[in-house]
Design an enzyme around this catalytic site. Structure first.
Site, PDB file in Angstrom:
ATOM      1  N   ASP A   1      16.297  28.191  -2.495  1.00  0.00           N
ATOM      2  CA  ASP A   1      17.146  27.140  -1.928  1.00  0.00           C
ATOM      3  C   ASP A   1      16.540  25.740  -2.118  1.00  0.00           C
ATOM      4  O   ASP A   1      15.470  25.606  -2.720  1.00  0.00           O
ATOM      5  CB  ASP A   1      17.386  27.468  -0.437  1.00  0.00           C
ATOM      6  CG  ASP A   1      18.798  27.132   0.014  1.00  0.00           C
ATOM      7  OD1 ASP A   1      19.422  26.240  -0.570  1.00  0.00           O
ATOM      8  OD2 ASP A   1      19.272  27.771   0.981  1.00  0.00           O
TER       9      ASP A   1
ATOM     10  N   GLU B   1      20.681  25.011  -5.629  1.00  0.00           N
ATOM     11  CA  GLU B   1      20.609  23.588  -5.256  1.00  0.00           C
ATOM     12  C   GLU B   1      22.019  22.988  -5.168  1.00  0.00           C
ATOM     13  O   GLU B   1      22.180  21.779  -5.210  1.00  0.00           O
ATOM     14  CB  GLU B   1      19.636  22.807  -6.136  1.00  0.00           C
ATOM     15  CG  GLU B   1      19.890  22.787  -7.632  1.00  0.00           C
ATOM     16  CD  GLU B   1      21.101  21.966  -8.005  1.00  0.00           C
ATOM     17  OE1 GLU B   1      22.199  22.555  -8.013  1.00  0.00           O
ATOM     18  OE2 GLU B   1      20.952  20.761  -8.306  1.00  0.00           O
ATOM     19  N   TRP B   2      23.013  23.873  -5.014  1.00  0.00           N
ATOM     20  CA  TRP B   2      24.390  23.503  -4.646  1.00  0.00           C
ATOM     21  C   TRP B   2      25.093  22.623  -5.683  1.00  0.00           C
ATOM     22  O   TRP B   2      26.043  21.896  -5.355  1.00  0.00           O
ATOM     23  CB  TRP B   2      24.405  22.797  -3.269  1.00  0.00           C
ATOM     24  CG  TRP B   2      23.432  23.343  -2.289  1.00  0.00           C
ATOM     25  CD1 TRP B   2      23.334  24.663  -1.881  1.00  0.00           C
ATOM     26  CD2 TRP B   2      22.383  22.647  -1.599  1.00  0.00           C
ATOM     27  NE1 TRP B   2      22.307  24.808  -0.989  1.00  0.00           N
ATOM     28  CE2 TRP B   2      21.705  23.585  -0.799  1.00  0.00           C
ATOM     29  CE3 TRP B   2      21.964  21.316  -1.592  1.00  0.00           C
ATOM     30  CZ2 TRP B   2      20.612  23.235   0.006  1.00  0.00           C
ATOM     31  CZ3 TRP B   2      20.875  20.970  -0.780  1.00  0.00           C
ATOM     32  CH2 TRP B   2      20.225  21.922   0.000  1.00  0.00           C
ATOM     33  N   GLY B   3      24.603  22.642  -6.924  1.00  0.00           N
ATOM     34  CA  GLY B   3      25.241  21.804  -7.943  1.00  0.00           C
ATOM     35  C   GLY B   3      24.857  20.341  -7.826  1.00  0.00           C
ATOM     36  O   GLY B   3      25.386  19.498  -8.554  1.00  0.00           O
TER      37      GLY B   3
ATOM     38  N   ASP C   1      28.214  25.299  -0.056  1.00  0.00           N
ATOM     39  CA  ASP C   1      28.403  26.647   0.490  1.00  0.00           C
ATOM     40  C   ASP C   1      29.878  27.022   0.648  1.00  0.00           C
ATOM     41  O   ASP C   1      30.686  26.217   1.112  1.00  0.00           O
ATOM     42  CB  ASP C   1      27.753  26.750   1.880  1.00  0.00           C
ATOM     43  CG  ASP C   1      26.239  26.790   1.796  1.00  0.00           C
ATOM     44  OD1 ASP C   1      25.678  26.560   0.715  1.00  0.00           O
ATOM     45  OD2 ASP C   1      25.626  27.048   2.848  1.00  0.00           O
TER      46      ASP C   1
END
Ligand code: GLA
Length: 372
Positions: free
Chosen positions: A133, A166-168, A188
């Protein structure tokens, strides 16, 4: 310094498994994980191709005086090695979670500065998959930070699939092919059809929109990740859950179930184990599907398959049933081509002459396998 390629040979098709986060959040313990492994076998998910059992955040509580990561002594009293052994004894693979920053998203210890020590520990425990994460990263550079863990995993002596999360935020599709096997492309997922949360959570269709256009970056060993499945968590009705699963398969997405496998209703199990849909997701060509037509709320998505066929989803984002059609020219075929058409949810076969149309319920997807 030039980036070293990721050469772990893993995830030639999108990884499949289960992860604790979507349903259980921080409430993880060894009993839950053992139960998930048991249920993966008894429910038929293992036979359908699901493999990784992954503990997300909150298994770790601190570091000992040598800097070794310490699992929660109450919740994981038997230790992580014994838990991994148990998962392996079921013929499954075992995954764990950490963070490239100093702390995880739930403020448990991150791996920053401990990458090699943690990777060696994971290998000693028998870890097969690491989700990594991006909370508490301060001014760290994402590519550099994730590359350190890639190198640490490579040195650990055990093949460990590497899942970047890293969520884009720093466009991982542009750099992560040489770093990880999959990378989250968005914030998310939340358990609903549509909508976005202030903190960055996204509904199914918002995620879908963000994945469109990223097709060229995915392929065997390196996948765009639209986040874990919400199928069976209650926020989607059955039609929506089927559409969610359908579109993830068209996207060649990692299929990580996120529900309670031990108490699944049959209709949920039937969605997660649909063999024809899974074959679309796992197709050896490894092409991510794309949106080829959009008329308001009505869309056509197509994924090229290794046998020359196409998997096509007719998606209705509107409020009422709608007839949606796909033309052969939309999916790269000449109009004159004769092709068989099979509906992958009903199993019905037919044929199409230059095009095919079907009635699609509100928030539903009809998925077709079209073969010349
Ligand atoms: C982030 C990730 C989620 C989950 C949580 C755990 O939000 O994107 O998938 O791992 O952290 O804290």
């Amino acid at each position: 310094m030039p980036a070293f390629a990721l050469e772990n040979g893993l995830a030639k098709t999108p990884p499949m498994g289960w992860n604790s986060w979507n349903k259980f959040g921080c409430n993880v313990d060894e009993k839950l994980i053992r139960g998930a492994a048991d249920a993966m076998v008894s429910s038929g998910l293992k036979d359908a191709g699901y493999q990784y059992v992954v503990i997300d955040d909150c298994w770790q509580v601190g570091r000992d005086k040598e800097g070794n990561i310490v699992p929660d002594p109450q919740k994981f009293a038997g230790g992580i090695k014994a838990l991994a052994d148990y998962v392996h004894s079921k013929g499954l693979k075992f995954g764990i979670y950490s963070d490239a920053g100093t702390g995880t998203c739930q403020n448990r210890p991150g791996s920053r500065g401990y990458e090699f020590q943690d990777a060696r520990q994971y290998a000693a425990w028998g870890v097969d998959y690491l989700k990594y994460d991006w909370c508490n990263h301060s001014t760290q550079n994402s590519e550099a930070s994730y590359s350190i863990m890639r190198d640490a995993l490579a040195k650990s002596g055990r093949p460990i699939a590497f899942s970047l999360c890293e969520w884009g935020s720093t466009k991982p599709w542009l750099w992560a092919k040489d770093v990880g096997n999959l990378w989250r492309a968005t914030g998310d997922i939340v358990d609903k059809w549509s909508g976005s949360e202030k903190w960055g959570g996204l509904g199914v269709v918002e995620i879908l929109d963000q994945l469109n256009g990223l097709e060229s970056y995915a392929g065997p060993g390196h996948w765009n990740d639209p986040d874990m499945l919400e199928v069976g968590n209650g926020g989607l009705n059955e039609i929506e859950a089927r559409a969610h699963f359908s579109l993830w398969c068209i996207l060649a997405a990692p299929l990580m179930a996120g529900n309670d496998l031990s108490s699944m209703k049959p209709e949920i199990r039937n969605i997660l184990t649909n063999k024809d849909l899974i074959a679309v997701d796992q197709d050896a060509l490894g092409m991510q599907g794309r949106r080829v037509k959009k008329t308001g709320d009505f869309e056509v998505w197509s994924k090229q398959l290794s046998d020359g066929g196409r998997a096509v989803a007719l998606l209705n984002r509107g409020k009422a049933e709608q007839q949606i059609s796909v033309g052969w020219v939309d999916i790269g075929y000449p109009e004159s081509l004769k092709a068989s058409v099979r509906d992958l949810w009903t199993g019905k076969s037919s044929s199409g002459n230059g095009n095919y149309s079907a009635a699609v319920p509100s928030h539903g997807a009809v998925v077709l396998r079209i073969n010349p």
